[in-house]
Motif scaffolding. Sequence first.
Motif, PDB file in Angstrom:
ATOM      1  N   MET A 289      48.916 -39.270  36.971  1.00  0.00           N
ATOM      2  CA  MET A 289      49.942 -38.753  37.870  1.00  0.00           C
ATOM      3  C   MET A 289      50.924 -37.949  37.031  1.00  0.00           C
ATOM      4  N   THR A 290      50.803 -36.626  37.049  1.00  0.00           N
ATOM      5  CA  THR A 290      51.587 -35.782  36.157  1.00  0.00           C
ATOM      6  C   THR A 290      52.537 -34.829  36.869  1.00  0.00           C
ATOM      7  N   GLU A 291      52.375 -34.648  38.166  1.00  0.00           N
ATOM      8  CA  GLU A 291      53.238 -33.714  38.888  1.00  0.00           C
ATOM      9  C   GLU A 291      54.636 -34.313  39.072  1.00  0.00           C
ATOM     10  N   PRO A 292      55.692 -33.518  38.921  1.00  0.00           N
ATOM     11  CA  PRO A 292      57.054 -34.025  39.140  1.00  0.00           C
ATOM     12  C   PRO A 292      57.237 -34.663  40.513  1.00  0.00           C
ATOM     13  N   SER A 293      56.544 -34.126  41.502  1.00  0.00           N
ATOM     14  CA  SER A 293      56.664 -34.667  42.866  1.00  0.00           C
ATOM     15  C   SER A 293      56.026 -36.045  43.004  1.00  0.00           C
ATOM     16  N   ASP A 294      55.238 -36.450  41.998  1.00  0.00           N
ATOM     17  CA  ASP A 294      54.590 -37.764  42.022  1.00  0.00           C
ATOM     18  C   ASP A 294      55.536 -38.875  41.572  1.00  0.00           C
ATOM     19  N   SER A 295      56.682 -38.491  40.959  1.00  0.00           N
ATOM     20  CA  SER A 295      57.561 -39.475  40.333  1.00  0.00           C
ATOM     21  C   SER A 295      58.895 -39.620  41.048  1.00  0.00           C
ATOM     22  N   ASP A 296      59.540 -40.764  40.801  1.00  0.00           N
ATOM     23  CA  ASP A 296      60.863 -41.058  41.349  1.00  0.00           C
ATOM     24  C   ASP A 296      61.793 -41.486  40.218  1.00  0.00           C
ATOM     25  N   PHE A 297      63.094 -41.291  40.439  1.00  0.00           N
ATOM     26  CA  PHE A 297      64.103 -41.774  39.497  1.00  0.00           C
ATOM     27  C   PHE A 297      65.194 -42.454  40.313  1.00  0.00           C
ATOM     28  N   LEU A 298      65.415 -43.736  40.029  1.00  0.00           N
ATOM     29  CA  LEU A 298      66.375 -44.544  40.785  1.00  0.00           C
ATOM     30  C   LEU A 298      67.539 -44.960  39.896  1.00  0.00           C
ATOM     31  N   ILE A 316      73.587 -39.379  37.779  1.00  0.00           N
ATOM     32  CA  ILE A 316      73.494 -39.820  39.176  1.00  0.00           C
ATOM     33  C   ILE A 316      72.892 -38.709  40.041  1.00  0.00           C
ATOM     34  N   ASP A 317      73.319 -37.482  39.795  1.00  0.00           N
ATOM     35  CA  ASP A 317      72.821 -36.349  40.581  1.00  0.00           C
ATOM     36  C   ASP A 317      71.341 -36.082  40.330  1.00  0.00           C
ATOM     37  N   SER A 318      70.852 -36.497  39.162  1.00  0.00           N
ATOM     38  CA  SER A 318      69.447 -36.250  38.835  1.00  0.00           C
ATOM     39  C   SER A 318      68.504 -37.247  39.519  1.00  0.00           C
ATOM     40  N   ALA A 319      69.052 -38.320  40.080  1.00  0.00           N
ATOM     41  CA  ALA A 319      68.230 -39.336  40.735  1.00  0.00           C
ATOM     42  C   ALA A 319      67.914 -38.931  42.169  1.00  0.00           C
ATOM     43  N   ASN A 320      66.702 -39.234  42.613  1.00  0.00           N
ATOM     44  CA  ASN A 320      66.363 -38.987  44.015  1.00  0.00           C
ATOM     45  C   ASN A 320      66.506 -40.254  44.858  1.00  0.00           C
ATOM     46  N   LEU A 321      66.766 -41.380  44.184  1.00  0.00           N
ATOM     47  CA  LEU A 321      67.002 -42.649  44.869  1.00  0.00           C
ATOM     48  C   LEU A 321      68.278 -43.274  44.311  1.00  0.00           C
ATOM     49  N   PHE A 323      70.893 -46.650  44.750  1.00  0.00           N
ATOM     50  CA  PHE A 323      71.158 -47.962  45.349  1.00  0.00           C
ATOM     51  C   PHE A 323      72.651 -48.239  45.177  1.00  0.00           C
ATOM     52  N   GLN A 324      73.363 -48.391  46.297  1.00  0.00           N
ATOM     53  CA  GLN A 324      74.807 -48.619  46.246  1.00  0.00           C
ATOM     54  C   GLN A 324      75.242 -49.444  47.451  1.00  0.00           C
ATOM     55  N   ASN A 325      76.149 -50.389  47.196  1.00  0.00           N
ATOM     56  CA  ASN A 325      76.654 -51.267  48.252  1.00  0.00           C
ATOM     57  C   ASN A 325      75.518 -51.964  49.001  1.00  0.00           C
ATOM     58  N   GLY A 326      74.484 -52.310  48.251  1.00  0.00           N
ATOM     59  CA  GLY A 326      73.365 -53.067  48.816  1.00  0.00           C
ATOM     60  C   GLY A 326      72.415 -52.242  49.657  1.00  0.00           C
ATOM     61  N   VAL A 327      72.557 -50.914  49.608  1.00  0.00           N
ATOM     62  CA  VAL A 327      71.718 -50.055  50.441  1.00  0.00           C
ATOM     63  C   VAL A 327      71.037 -48.988  49.582  1.00  0.00           C
ATOM     64  N   LEU A 328      69.758 -48.760  49.837  1.00  0.00           N
ATOM     65  CA  LEU A 328      69.014 -47.722  49.144  1.00  0.00           C
ATOM     66  C   LEU A 328      69.031 -46.440  49.957  1.00  0.00           C
ATOM     67  N   SER A 329      69.410 -45.344  49.325  1.00  0.00           N
ATOM     68  CA  SER A 329      69.388 -44.045  50.002  1.00  0.00           C
ATOM     69  C   SER A 329      68.538 -43.074  49.206  1.00  0.00           C
ATOM     70  N   GLU A 330      67.921 -42.135  49.907  1.00  0.00           N
ATOM     71  CA  GLU A 330      67.033 -41.161  49.278  1.00  0.00           C
ATOM     72  C   GLU A 330      67.559 -39.759  49.519  1.00  0.00           C
ATOM     73  N   LYS A 331      67.568 -38.960  48.472  1.00  0.00           N
ATOM     74  CA  LYS A 331      68.035 -37.581  48.593  1.00  0.00           C
ATOM     75  C   LYS A 331      66.945 -36.704  49.183  1.00  0.00           C
TER      76      LYS A 331
END
Length: 331
Positions: A289-298, A316-321, A323-331
């Motif tokens: 799995m080498t494509e950037p779209s295959d990976s996540d950063f939390l 923080i801005d570089s993450a696509n996931l 986790f704050q205040n007990g909730v996971l959000s996705e960019k």
Amino acid sequence: MKKITGIAVACMALAALSFTGCAKKSSQKKIKIGIAKIVQHVALDDVERGIIDAIKEAGIDAEYDLQNANGDVGTAGQIAAQYKSKKVDVAVGIATPVALALANAMKDIPVVFGTVTDPLGAGLVTTLEHGEGNVTGMSDAIPTVDHIKQFKEICGIKTLGYIYTSNEDNSTSSLELVKQACEENGLALVTQSITKSEEVKAACEAIVNRVDGIYLSTDNTVFSALPSLVNVFGKAKKPIFSGDVTGAKEGGILLASGFNYYKAGKATGQMVVDILNGAKPSEMPVKFMTEPSDSDFLVDLDAAANCGINLSQELIDSANLIFQNGVLSEK
């Protein structure tokens, strides 16, 4: 004797034809696929789900035999023997011990491995350029050295903790990369070996006060007991960096970087589809799995606050996931 009219003959012929057609349809062989994993945890469940979805999306109507070895190599061997006796069309082994059991037991049935960190070291293949006989698959190798360098830069750790499963090839291979990363980055390393998930909590308690943070590679036995590890290090206010994002989505892990296991499952499933359509495992290269779209950063801001670590806005801005205040959000 009764006369058989032309109409009657035609009806009889039609009935016979219909019966023959039904018999032909019912005799068609349904595809049988065995999918076995070493333990049950969210990442491996995602792989399994991805495999099945990829096969369904290809329009293949398959019958699945789903098995879980519960972390036991002996059970993995029994599953392999079961698949062999049932003559499945393709056997899929998720994680190294199961993949090895399938490859050792079956020589004339295609075996596809999924999420094997070091297929060369495990002896599943002798080259990454193509499969070995009836065996090929997908590797979940991660950039461990880069991860640990990033961990040091962000958190300022000086001593790294690492827990690994001593009887799993995947884990011992990862240990060598962890050692390399610590040497290159001037970090002291404290390790603790385990053999089963029930030992994870005690292993954490044995090292937590001797390290500044802990790194997690894709060790299935460790991840099957992840909540206990997160609990121990959370209470000690020590940061965790994970090479698997899936397990970090429940909170408690400061940083997690790795590929999406559902997508990895779909990639593995596509290999199964290709084999069912006539491709030979011996001619199929090991997939990564080498494509950037295959990976996540939390990034877990709750864990950062708990550990007293200030993360840069750039990180923080570089993450696509997030986790704050007990909730996971996705960019």
